[in-house]
Design an enzyme around this catalytic site. Structure first.
Site, PDB file in Angstrom:
ATOM      1  N   GLU A  24       0.836  -1.211   0.000  1.00 55.30           N
ATOM      2  CA  GLU A  24       0.000   0.000   0.000  1.00 55.30           C
ATOM      3  C   GLU A  24       0.867   1.255   0.000  1.00 55.30           C
ATOM      4  O   GLU A  24       2.080   1.190   0.239  1.00 55.30           O
ATOM      5  CB  GLU A  24      -0.931   0.001   1.214  1.00 55.30           C
ATOM      6  CG  GLU A  24      -0.174  -0.046   2.536  1.00 55.30           C
ATOM      7  CD  GLU A  24      -0.894   0.673   3.660  1.00 55.30           C
ATOM      8  OE1 GLU A  24      -1.384   1.790   3.433  1.00 55.30           O
ATOM      9  OE2 GLU A  24      -0.926   0.120   4.769  1.00 55.30           O
ATOM     10  N   ASP A 137     -16.545   5.108  14.314  1.00 51.10           N
ATOM     11  CA  ASP A 137     -15.347   5.094  13.466  1.00 51.10           C
ATOM     12  C   ASP A 137     -14.800   3.669  13.342  1.00 51.10           C
ATOM     13  O   ASP A 137     -14.096   3.167  14.214  1.00 51.10           O
ATOM     14  CB  ASP A 137     -14.277   6.031  14.050  1.00 51.10           C
ATOM     15  CG  ASP A 137     -13.100   6.219  13.105  1.00 51.10           C
ATOM     16  OD1 ASP A 137     -12.993   5.474  12.107  1.00 51.10           O
ATOM     17  OD2 ASP A 137     -12.281   7.125  13.363  1.00 51.10           O
ATOM     18  N   SER A 139     -12.883   1.234  10.461  1.00 47.64           N
ATOM     19  CA  SER A 139     -12.171   1.322   9.180  1.00 47.64           C
ATOM     20  C   SER A 139     -12.836   0.489   8.096  1.00 47.64           C
ATOM     21  O   SER A 139     -13.291  -0.636   8.340  1.00 47.64           O
ATOM     22  CB  SER A 139     -10.730   0.850   9.361  1.00 47.64           C
ATOM     23  OG  SER A 139     -10.062   0.877   8.114  1.00 47.64           O
ATOM     24  N   LYS A 158      -3.616  -2.079  14.441  1.00 45.85           N
ATOM     25  CA  LYS A 158      -2.792  -1.122  15.177  1.00 45.85           C
ATOM     26  C   LYS A 158      -3.271  -0.994  16.624  1.00 45.85           C
ATOM     27  O   LYS A 158      -4.464  -0.953  16.890  1.00 45.85           O
ATOM     28  CB  LYS A 158      -2.823   0.239  14.471  1.00 45.85           C
ATOM     29  CG  LYS A 158      -1.927   0.244  13.229  1.00 45.85           C
ATOM     30  CD  LYS A 158      -1.790   1.604  12.632  1.00 45.85           C
ATOM     31  CE  LYS A 158      -2.907   1.941  11.668  1.00 45.85           C
ATOM     32  NZ  LYS A 158      -2.874   1.170  10.429  1.00 45.85           N
TER      33      LYS A 158
HETATM   34  N1  PSU Z   1      -0.231   0.413   8.637  1.00 44.76           N
HETATM   35  C1  PSU Z   1       0.818   1.171   9.043  1.00 44.76           C
HETATM   36  N2  PSU Z   1       0.708   2.534   8.869  1.00 44.76           N
HETATM   37  C2  PSU Z   1      -0.399   3.116   8.252  1.00 44.76           C
HETATM   38  C3  PSU Z   1      -1.484   2.295   7.822  1.00 44.76           C
HETATM   39  C4  PSU Z   1      -1.338   0.944   8.047  1.00 44.76           C
HETATM   40  O1  PSU Z   1       1.826   0.649   9.572  1.00 44.76           O
HETATM   41  O2  PSU Z   1      -0.421   4.325   8.070  1.00 44.76           O
HETATM   42  C5  PSU Z   1      -2.703   2.911   7.141  1.00 44.76           C
HETATM   43  C6  PSU Z   1      -3.330   1.868   6.198  1.00 44.76           C
HETATM   44  O3  PSU Z   1      -3.375   2.446   4.913  1.00 44.76           O
HETATM   45  C7  PSU Z   1      -4.715   1.622   6.736  1.00 44.76           C
HETATM   46  C8  PSU Z   1      -5.037   2.962   7.306  1.00 44.76           C
HETATM   47  O4  PSU Z   1      -5.621   1.211   5.748  1.00 44.76           O
HETATM   48  O5  PSU Z   1      -3.793   3.294   7.975  1.00 44.76           O
HETATM   49  C9  PSU Z   1      -6.230   2.906   8.216  1.00 44.76           C
HETATM   50  O6  PSU Z   1      -6.849   4.153   8.212  1.00 44.76           O
HETATM   51  P1  PSU Z   1      -8.313   4.340   8.825  1.00 44.76           P
HETATM   52  O7  PSU Z   1      -8.151   4.013  10.291  1.00 44.76           O
HETATM   53  O8  PSU Z   1      -8.654   5.801   8.572  1.00 44.76           O
HETATM   54  O9  PSU Z   1      -9.225   3.404   8.091  1.00 44.76           O
HETATM   55 MN    MN Z   2     -11.824   5.810  10.286  1.00 43.31          MN
END
Ligand code: PSU
Ligand code: MN
Length: 305
Positions: A24, A137, A139, A158
């Site tokens: 990604e 919220d 994802s 995470k």
């Molecule tokens: N993993 C990492 N760093 C990141 C991400 C994942 O080590 O920045 C990113 C990925 O692109 C994941 C996003 O899809 O964070 C999640 O964002 P959100 O919580 O807004 O869905």
């Molecule tokens: Mn989000």
């Protein structure tokens, strides 16, 4: 036909039927600071090549879905502050209007599937944020895992998230969460969370076999491989927990919402750990890339058998 643009390296790999691992780009533009983000992606791509597969970093540029990015494009993405963070919902708008953007786990999975790539390595997936019972919220990465047939190798979700709620949603969506080589679910910067993993496998071959079996069963959706960070690189959760709590409290106080939440928290934790979180993040992405390369090779072998 989707507007796919393959790099020469990925086009060759496709022509020769060699294993490919998707990467990604949001982790480059929104997950890490420059220049470590650029060093990280160049290193991770080399790790995948050294492990016998071909890396395909995915991003949206020039009205096309780029599958594989040349070093000058990676450098541009790593330095620009203008790249958008694109999830599945944003893809068509970005493509049709020619915007430049980085793909999240959700968007990378859907682009990988369009390109016929079945294995994808990242750091940690998005999930259910703490306080989601009020903020809602959650994802789009979770929904994507439920519907797109790509095996995603991550170091768990995470640790800034509500891991328990994240696991509950994945179970509801029918997404297999498979810990690699241990019983406990890893927690991104730390090897273990307080939760047992629903499933466990110990080799790339077994993971490839389950990937292929899901397709034979006609099941939509991917599998999440939760690969613990190497022992030497982990940050104990006792060290991190108060810092994560502080970062989340600051995000709330400042009214950070929607797409900005995850990048804000990662940046604050980087500052609060004096850069240690970034070092661990890079180590775990490299570890995931190496495992993904082995899985991609095993899937290629299984398809030929
Ligand atoms: N993993 C990492 N760093 C990141 C991400 C994942 O080590 O920045 C990113 C990925 O692109 C994941 C996003 O899809 O964070 C999640 O964002 P959100 O919580 O807004 O869905
Ligand atoms: Mn989000």
């Amino acid at each position: 036909m989707p507007p796919l643009a393959f790099s020469p390296e990925v086009a060759n790999a496709r022509a020769e039927g060699r294993p490919i691992v998707a990467l990604e780009s949001t982790i480059i533009t929104h997950g890490m600071p420059y220049p470590q983000n650029l060093e990280m992606v160049l290193q991770v791509e080399d790790d995948i090549r050294a492990a016998g597969a071909v890396p395909a970093t995915i991003a949206i540029m020039t009205g096309q879905i780029h599958i594989g990015l040349a070093p000058d494009r990676l450098r541009y993405l790593a330095q620009t502050r203008d790249a958008l963070k694109l999830s599945r919902a944003d893809l068509a708008v970005a493509l049709a209007s020619g915007q430049t953007g980085a793909t999240t786990v959700a968007a990378t999975m859907s682009c990988a599937a369009l390109a016929g790539i079945e294995v994808f390595a990242t750091g940690g997936i998005g999930g259910v944020h703490r306080g989601a019972e009020l903020s809602f919220d959650i994802s789009a990465d979770l929904q994507e895992l439920a519907q797109t047939r790509v095996t995603v190798v991550a170091a768990g979700a995470k640790a800034i998230l509500d891991l328990h709620k994240t696991m509950e949603v994945l179970e509801t969506l029918g997404v297999p969460v498979i810990a690699f080589g241990q019983d406990m679910l890893p927690a991104f910067w730390s090897r273990e969370s307080a939760l047992a993993a629903p499933l466990r496998l110990d080799s790339a071959d077994e993971i490839a076999a389950t990937h292929v079996m899901r397709a034979r069963l006609g099941l939509p959706g991917g599998q999440l491989i939760a690969n613990p960070i190497p022992v030497a690189d982990e940050i104990p959760s006792a060290t991190l927990t108060p810092l994560i709590d502080q970062a989340i409290a600051e995000a709330r106080a400042q009214g950070i919402a929607a797409k900005s939440v995850t990048p804000f928290l990662l940046r604050r934790i980087f500052e609060l750990t004096d850069g240690a979180s970034l070092k661990a993040n890079i180590a775990l992405v490299r570890n995931n890339a190496r495992l993904a390369a082995k899985i991609a090779q095993a899937v290629t072998r299984a398809r030929l058998a």
